[in-house]
Design a protein around this motif. Structure first.
Motif, mmCIF file in Angstrom:
data_model
loop_
_atom_site.group_PDB
_atom_site.id
_atom_site.type_symbol
_atom_site.label_atom_id
_atom_site.label_comp_id
_atom_site.label_asym_id
_atom_site.label_seq_id
_atom_site.Cartn_x
_atom_site.Cartn_y
_atom_site.Cartn_z
ATOM 1 N N SER A 108 49.144 47.125 33.934
ATOM 2 C CA SER A 108 49.755 46.667 35.176
ATOM 3 C C SER A 108 49.054 47.252 36.406
ATOM 4 C CB SER A 108 51.249 46.984 35.206
ATOM 5 O OG SER A 108 51.481 48.354 35.044
ATOM 6 N N CYS A 109 48.570 48.481 36.307
ATOM 7 C CA CYS A 109 47.878 49.090 37.445
ATOM 8 C C CYS A 109 46.575 48.349 37.753
ATOM 9 C CB CYS A 109 47.624 50.569 37.212
ATOM 10 S SG CYS A 109 46.698 50.958 35.706
ATOM 11 N N GLN A 110 45.857 47.978 36.720
ATOM 12 C CA GLN A 110 44.609 47.233 36.907
ATOM 13 C C GLN A 110 44.886 45.876 37.536
ATOM 14 O OE1 GLN A 110 41.238 46.808 33.901
ATOM 15 N NE2 GLN A 110 42.267 44.841 33.689
ATOM 16 N N ASP A 111 45.936 45.216 37.077
ATOM 17 C CA ASP A 111 46.287 43.900 37.610
ATOM 18 C C ASP A 111 46.658 43.966 39.090
ATOM 19 O OD1 ASP A 111 45.874 42.958 35.047
ATOM 20 O OD2 ASP A 111 48.016 42.887 34.543
ATOM 21 N N ALA A 112 47.243 45.074 39.532
ATOM 22 C CA ALA A 112 47.665 45.223 40.924
ATOM 23 C C ALA A 112 46.551 45.680 41.847
ATOM 24 C CB ALA A 112 48.815 46.218 41.004
ATOM 25 N N CYS A 113 45.446 46.148 41.292
ATOM 26 C CA CYS A 113 44.377 46.753 42.086
ATOM 27 C C CYS A 113 43.399 45.694 42.606
ATOM 28 C CB CYS A 113 43.637 47.799 41.256
ATOM 29 S SG CYS A 113 42.415 48.709 42.222
ATOM 30 N N ASP A 114 43.518 45.367 43.892
ATOM 31 C CA ASP A 114 42.652 44.357 44.504
ATOM 32 C C ASP A 114 41.188 44.774 44.562
ATOM 33 O OD1 ASP A 114 44.731 42.580 44.895
ATOM 34 O OD2 ASP A 114 45.085 43.182 46.973
ATOM 35 N N THR A 115 40.925 46.075 44.651
ATOM 36 C CA THR A 115 39.540 46.535 44.763
ATOM 37 C C THR A 115 38.898 46.787 43.399
ATOM 38 O OG1 THR A 115 40.193 48.860 44.918
ATOM 39 C CG2 THR A 115 39.979 47.633 46.994
ATOM 40 N N GLU A 116 39.670 46.548 42.334
ATOM 41 C CA GLU A 116 39.198 46.743 40.956
ATOM 42 C C GLU A 116 38.742 48.180 40.716
ATOM 43 O OE1 GLU A 116 36.364 43.654 40.079
ATOM 44 O OE2 GLU A 116 37.824 42.083 40.458
ATOM 45 N N ALA A 117 39.432 49.126 41.381
ATOM 46 C CA ALA A 117 39.114 50.542 41.201
ATOM 47 C C ALA A 117 39.637 51.070 39.868
ATOM 48 C CB ALA A 117 39.699 51.358 42.345
ATOM 49 N N GLU A 131 40.687 54.045 33.632
ATOM 50 C CA GLU A 131 39.747 54.875 34.385
ATOM 51 C C GLU A 131 39.829 54.468 35.842
ATOM 52 O OE1 GLU A 131 35.894 54.195 32.679
ATOM 53 O OE2 GLU A 131 36.289 55.546 30.995
ATOM 54 N N VAL A 132 39.729 55.440 36.734
ATOM 55 C CA VAL A 132 39.781 55.165 38.166
ATOM 56 C C VAL A 132 38.436 55.477 38.785
ATOM 57 C CG1 VAL A 132 40.887 55.749 40.360
ATOM 58 C CG2 VAL A 132 42.244 55.731 38.257
ATOM 59 N N ASP A 133 37.887 54.516 39.508
ATOM 60 C CA ASP A 133 36.679 54.722 40.290
ATOM 61 C C ASP A 133 37.130 55.156 41.680
ATOM 62 O OD1 ASP A 133 34.318 54.664 41.723
ATOM 63 O OD2 ASP A 133 33.996 52.504 41.490
ATOM 64 N N ALA A 134 37.112 56.460 41.937
ATOM 65 C CA ALA A 134 37.612 57.002 43.201
ATOM 66 C C ALA A 134 36.850 56.445 44.398
ATOM 67 C CB ALA A 134 37.540 58.521 43.197
ATOM 68 N N GLY A 135 35.600 56.069 44.197
ATOM 69 C CA GLY A 135 34.813 55.496 45.282
ATOM 70 C C GLY A 135 35.281 54.116 45.700
ATOM 71 N N SER A 136 35.918 53.393 44.797
ATOM 72 C CA SER A 136 36.435 52.050 45.095
ATOM 73 C C SER A 136 37.904 52.069 45.483
ATOM 74 C CB SER A 136 36.263 51.132 43.884
ATOM 75 O OG SER A 136 34.908 50.977 43.569
ATOM 76 N N CYS A 137 38.599 53.123 45.135
ATOM 77 C CA CYS A 137 40.039 53.216 45.393
ATOM 78 C C CYS A 137 40.285 53.414 46.888
ATOM 79 C CB CYS A 137 40.650 54.372 44.601
ATOM 80 S SG CYS A 137 42.420 54.578 44.856
ATOM 81 N N THR A 138 41.208 52.628 47.437
ATOM 82 C CA THR A 138 41.558 52.735 48.852
ATOM 83 C C THR A 138 42.802 53.583 49.083
ATOM 84 O OG1 THR A 138 42.913 50.740 48.757
ATOM 85 C CG2 THR A 138 40.569 50.465 49.363
ATOM 86 N N GLY A 139 43.504 53.945 48.010
ATOM 87 C CA GLY A 139 44.738 54.706 48.149
ATOM 88 C C GLY A 139 45.909 53.863 48.606
ATOM 89 N N CYS A 140 45.817 52.542 48.443
ATOM 90 C CA CYS A 140 46.825 51.618 48.968
ATOM 91 C C CYS A 140 48.187 51.745 48.304
ATOM 92 C CB CYS A 140 46.341 50.183 48.858
ATOM 93 S SG CYS A 140 46.340 49.512 47.173
ATOM 94 N N GLY A 141 48.251 52.281 47.083
ATOM 95 C CA GLY A 141 49.524 52.483 46.407
ATOM 96 C C GLY A 141 50.043 51.303 45.625
ATOM 97 N N ALA A 142 49.305 50.194 45.574
ATOM 98 C CA ALA A 142 49.770 49.033 44.814
ATOM 99 C C ALA A 142 49.958 49.380 43.345
ATOM 100 C CB ALA A 142 48.792 47.868 44.970
ATOM 101 N N CYS A 143 49.100 50.209 42.806
ATOM 102 C CA CYS A 143 49.207 50.619 41.409
ATOM 103 C C CYS A 143 50.424 51.509 41.184
ATOM 104 C CB CYS A 143 47.942 51.330 40.945
ATOM 105 S SG CYS A 143 47.500 52.780 41.937
#
Length: 172
Positions: A108-117, A131-143
């Motif tokens: 579900s977290c992957q599905d919610a992540c618009d930046t594919e982090a 796995e989380v790509d911190a460089g792509s993560c915006t911290g938006c909280g959708a996940c």
């Protein structure tokens, strides 16, 4: 070593500091600059800004993440927001109570992540692990909003840590 703000809040009788859950594009001067008028709260279409500790707007990822629409910025007449800053310092971090880490299929977290982090690594004979790509993560909280196990923390990376504000764990 990560410092848990949830633990700190517990030790303070459950009261988080206003600066720990501050709105996007705000800095350490947020508490000094904010007049607690609520204009940014009323302007937030996602409803993630809510009146919190001491009447300050705080971000809560109960039902949604931040879309970075900047409505909060445009609604505020005070020098609280600075679009030259990153919206959030924190990035997603997945805890051990994640369903996928327990061998249960959940993405579900992957599905919610618009930046594919957030992606899932496949291994033969195992459930894919996140796995989380911190460089792509915006911290938006959708996940955070969609995780059925509350297994996602928002963590300030070591090199960006300010005043030991490291982990944002609650959904509100």
């Amino acid at each position: 070593m990560a410092v848990s703000l949830a633990r700190r809040a517990f030790l303070r009788s459950g009261k988080p500091l206003a600066s720990e859950h501050r709105p996007p594009w705000t800095g350490e001067d947020f508490v000094d600059a904010c007049v607690r008028c609520g204009d940014c709260i009323n302007a937030c279409p996602e409803g993630i800004l809510q009146k919190g500790d001491g009447g300050f707007p705080q971000i809560h990822f109960n039902h949604d993440g931040c879309t970075f629409c900047q409505e909060c910025v445009h609604a505020c007449d005070e020098p609280v927001f600075d679009l030259a800053r990153d919206a959030f310092q924190w990035r997603a971090g997945i805890r051990d109570n994640c369903l996928a880490k327990a061998g249960i299929h959940c993405q579900s977290c992957q599905d919610a992540c618009d930046t594919e982090a957030i992606s899932f690594r496949y291994s033969v004979g195992q459930v894919p692990r996140p796995e989380v790509d911190a460089g792509s993560c915006t911290g938006c909280g959708a996940c955070v909003a969609v995780c059925p196990q509350d297994a996602i923390d928002l963590v300030v990376p070591e090199h960006e840590r300010v005043n030991e504000q490291t982990v944002i764990t609650d959904k509100g």
